[in-house]
Scaffold this motif. Structure first.
Motif, PDB file in Angstrom:
ATOM      1  N   THR A  99       3.110  10.297  -9.352  1.00  0.00           N
ATOM      2  CA  THR A  99       2.382  10.629 -10.583  1.00  0.00           C
ATOM      3  C   THR A  99       1.644  11.954 -10.438  1.00  0.00           C
ATOM      4  OG1 THR A  99       2.103   8.281 -11.060  1.00  0.00           O
ATOM      5  CG2 THR A  99       0.637   9.816 -12.193  1.00  0.00           C
ATOM      6  N   VAL A 100       1.015  12.095  -9.288  1.00  0.00           N
ATOM      7  CA  VAL A 100       0.275  13.345  -9.052  1.00  0.00           C
ATOM      8  C   VAL A 100       1.221  14.548  -9.068  1.00  0.00           C
ATOM      9  CG1 VAL A 100      -1.036  14.625  -7.339  1.00  0.00           C
ATOM     10  CG2 VAL A 100      -1.621  12.260  -7.843  1.00  0.00           C
ATOM     11  N   ARG A 101       2.390  14.364  -8.471  1.00  0.00           N
ATOM     12  CA  ARG A 101       3.350  15.477  -8.456  1.00  0.00           C
ATOM     13  C   ARG A 101       3.812  15.847  -9.880  1.00  0.00           C
ATOM     14  NH1 ARG A 101       7.265  13.959  -3.301  1.00  0.00           N
ATOM     15  NH2 ARG A 101       5.756  14.572  -1.669  1.00  0.00           N
ATOM     16  N   ALA A 136       0.829  -1.210   0.000  1.00  0.00           N
ATOM     17  CA  ALA A 136       0.000   0.000   0.000  1.00  0.00           C
ATOM     18  C   ALA A 136       0.865   1.263   0.000  1.00  0.00           C
ATOM     19  CB  ALA A 136      -0.924  -0.008   1.221  1.00  0.00           C
ATOM     20  N   ARG A 137       1.945   1.230   0.775  1.00  0.00           N
ATOM     21  CA  ARG A 137       2.838   2.396   0.779  1.00  0.00           C
ATOM     22  C   ARG A 137       3.483   2.627  -0.589  1.00  0.00           C
ATOM     23  NH1 ARG A 137       5.978   1.603   6.599  1.00  0.00           N
ATOM     24  NH2 ARG A 137       4.212   2.253   7.933  1.00  0.00           N
ATOM     25  N   LYS A 138       3.900   1.506  -1.219  1.00  0.00           N
ATOM     26  CA  LYS A 138       4.478   1.653  -2.556  1.00  0.00           C
ATOM     27  C   LYS A 138       3.465   2.226  -3.539  1.00  0.00           C
ATOM     28  CE  LYS A 138       7.907  -2.023  -2.164  1.00  0.00           C
ATOM     29  NZ  LYS A 138       8.343  -3.370  -2.662  1.00  0.00           N
ATOM     30  N   ASP A 139       2.219   1.686  -3.480  1.00  0.00           N
ATOM     31  CA  ASP A 139       1.180   2.196  -4.377  1.00  0.00           C
ATOM     32  C   ASP A 139       0.924   3.668  -4.124  1.00  0.00           C
ATOM     33  OD1 ASP A 139       0.993  -0.304  -5.452  1.00  0.00           O
ATOM     34  OD2 ASP A 139      -0.726  -0.909  -4.210  1.00  0.00           O
ATOM     35  N   LEU A 140       0.837   4.026  -2.839  1.00  0.00           N
ATOM     36  CA  LEU A 140       0.621   5.448  -2.530  1.00  0.00           C
ATOM     37  C   LEU A 140       1.797   6.296  -2.996  1.00  0.00           C
ATOM     38  CD1 LEU A 140      -0.927   5.275   1.069  1.00  0.00           C
ATOM     39  CD2 LEU A 140      -2.061   5.964  -1.050  1.00  0.00           C
ATOM     40  N   GLY A 141       3.014   5.764  -2.843  1.00  0.00           N
ATOM     41  CA  GLY A 141       4.178   6.517  -3.309  1.00  0.00           C
ATOM     42  C   GLY A 141       4.153   6.734  -4.814  1.00  0.00           C
ATOM     43  N   ALA A 142       3.760   5.661  -5.519  1.00  0.00           N
ATOM     44  CA  ALA A 142       3.684   5.789  -6.975  1.00  0.00           C
ATOM     45  C   ALA A 142       2.608   6.782  -7.384  1.00  0.00           C
ATOM     46  CB  ALA A 142       3.419   4.422  -7.606  1.00  0.00           C
ATOM     47  N   VAL A 200      -7.036  15.620  -6.336  1.00  0.00           N
ATOM     48  CA  VAL A 200      -6.059  14.658  -5.826  1.00  0.00           C
ATOM     49  C   VAL A 200      -6.198  14.490  -4.319  1.00  0.00           C
ATOM     50  CG1 VAL A 200      -3.600  14.262  -5.463  1.00  0.00           C
ATOM     51  CG2 VAL A 200      -4.407  15.018  -7.691  1.00  0.00           C
ATOM     52  N   HIS A 201      -6.405  15.575  -3.609  1.00  0.00           N
ATOM     53  CA  HIS A 201      -6.609  15.490  -2.152  1.00  0.00           C
ATOM     54  C   HIS A 201      -7.815  14.621  -1.823  1.00  0.00           C
ATOM     55  CE1 HIS A 201      -3.481  17.913  -0.363  1.00  0.00           C
ATOM     56  NE2 HIS A 201      -3.700  18.922  -1.245  1.00  0.00           N
TER      57      HIS A 201
END
Length: 229
Positions: free
Chosen positions: A96-98, A86-92, A119-120
């Motif tokens: 992407t959002v950034r 989940a952390r990896k997915d959130l990081g990805a 995005v928020h």
């Protein structure tokens, strides 16, 4: 003559009484030895059964602990893997959002503001969903562990109660057998003493009848001799 007969009867009576006492002593010693051996055997059997039950209970408890430990370790590994993923997915997603935000910032600030708000919202929804899933999973695992521990405790309690009932029944059975054996021996001794007592009375009656007959014959002889004179 009467004195000699009396002495003989007295010696015979003493011999009979001595024989009866010796026989009673031998039977009492044999009974004590038998009772001591029975108690020793019962104690050894009960001790062996207690040791075996303790070993079985120890093995079952150790096995249950190992299984529970293995399940807990597996659950922790699974939860750790899911959290890492989940952390990896959130990081990805955040990366992407950034990137998208950087591109949108270059293009226009207005679109950037709307995109940031979107995005928020997406991040909040995703985090809320993941938090709910993790909470449900942890609650399910905890419930399963609680049920398993309760089942093991119930089984151990039932096993201990069964073993204790078996010990109680064995002890009661041994006590009942010993009581019946003691009663049987006591009855035999009572009958034997009564038989000896009856024999002594019979011998005494025969002795005194003989003495009376001898005295009567002696008196008749004396009276007959005096009349002849």
């Amino acid at each position: 003559m009467i004195t000699i007969a009396a002495d003989r009867f007295e010696r015979r009576l003493v011999e009979e009484i001595t024989s009866v006492r010796l026989e009673i002593g031998r039977e009492g010693a044999a009974l004590r030895t038998e009772m001591a051996q029975g108690f020793a055997t019962a104690r050894k059997e009960l001790s062996a059964e207690i040791v075996a039950v303790r070993k079985d209970l120890g093995s079952e408890i150790a096995t249950a602990r190992q299984e529970l430990s293995a399940e807990i370790v597996t659950t922790r590994k699974d939860l750790g893997s899911e959290i890492t993923t989940a952390r990896k997915d959130l990081g990805a997603e955040i990366a992407t959002v950034r990137q998208e935000l950087s591109a949108e910032i270059v293009t226009t600030r207005k679109d950037l503001g709307a995109e940031i708000a979107t995005v928020h919202r997406q991040l909040s929804t995703e985090m809320t969903r993941m938090y709910g899933s993790l909470t449900s999973e942890m609650s399910r695992v905890q419930t399963g562990l609680t049920n398993e521990i309760t089942r093991v405790q119930t089984g151990l309690t039932a096993e201990i109660a069964r073993v204790q009932t078996g010990f109680t029944n064995d002890i009661t059975r041994v006590q009942t057998g010993l009581t019946a054996e003691i009663a049987r021996v006591h009855t035999g001794l009572t009958k034997e003493i009564g038989r000896v007592h009856t024999g002594l009375i019979k011998w005494a009656f025969v002795f005194w009848v003989g003495q009376v007959a001898a005295v009567t014959a002696l008196v008749a002889l004396l009276l007959g001799g005096g009349g002849a004179r």
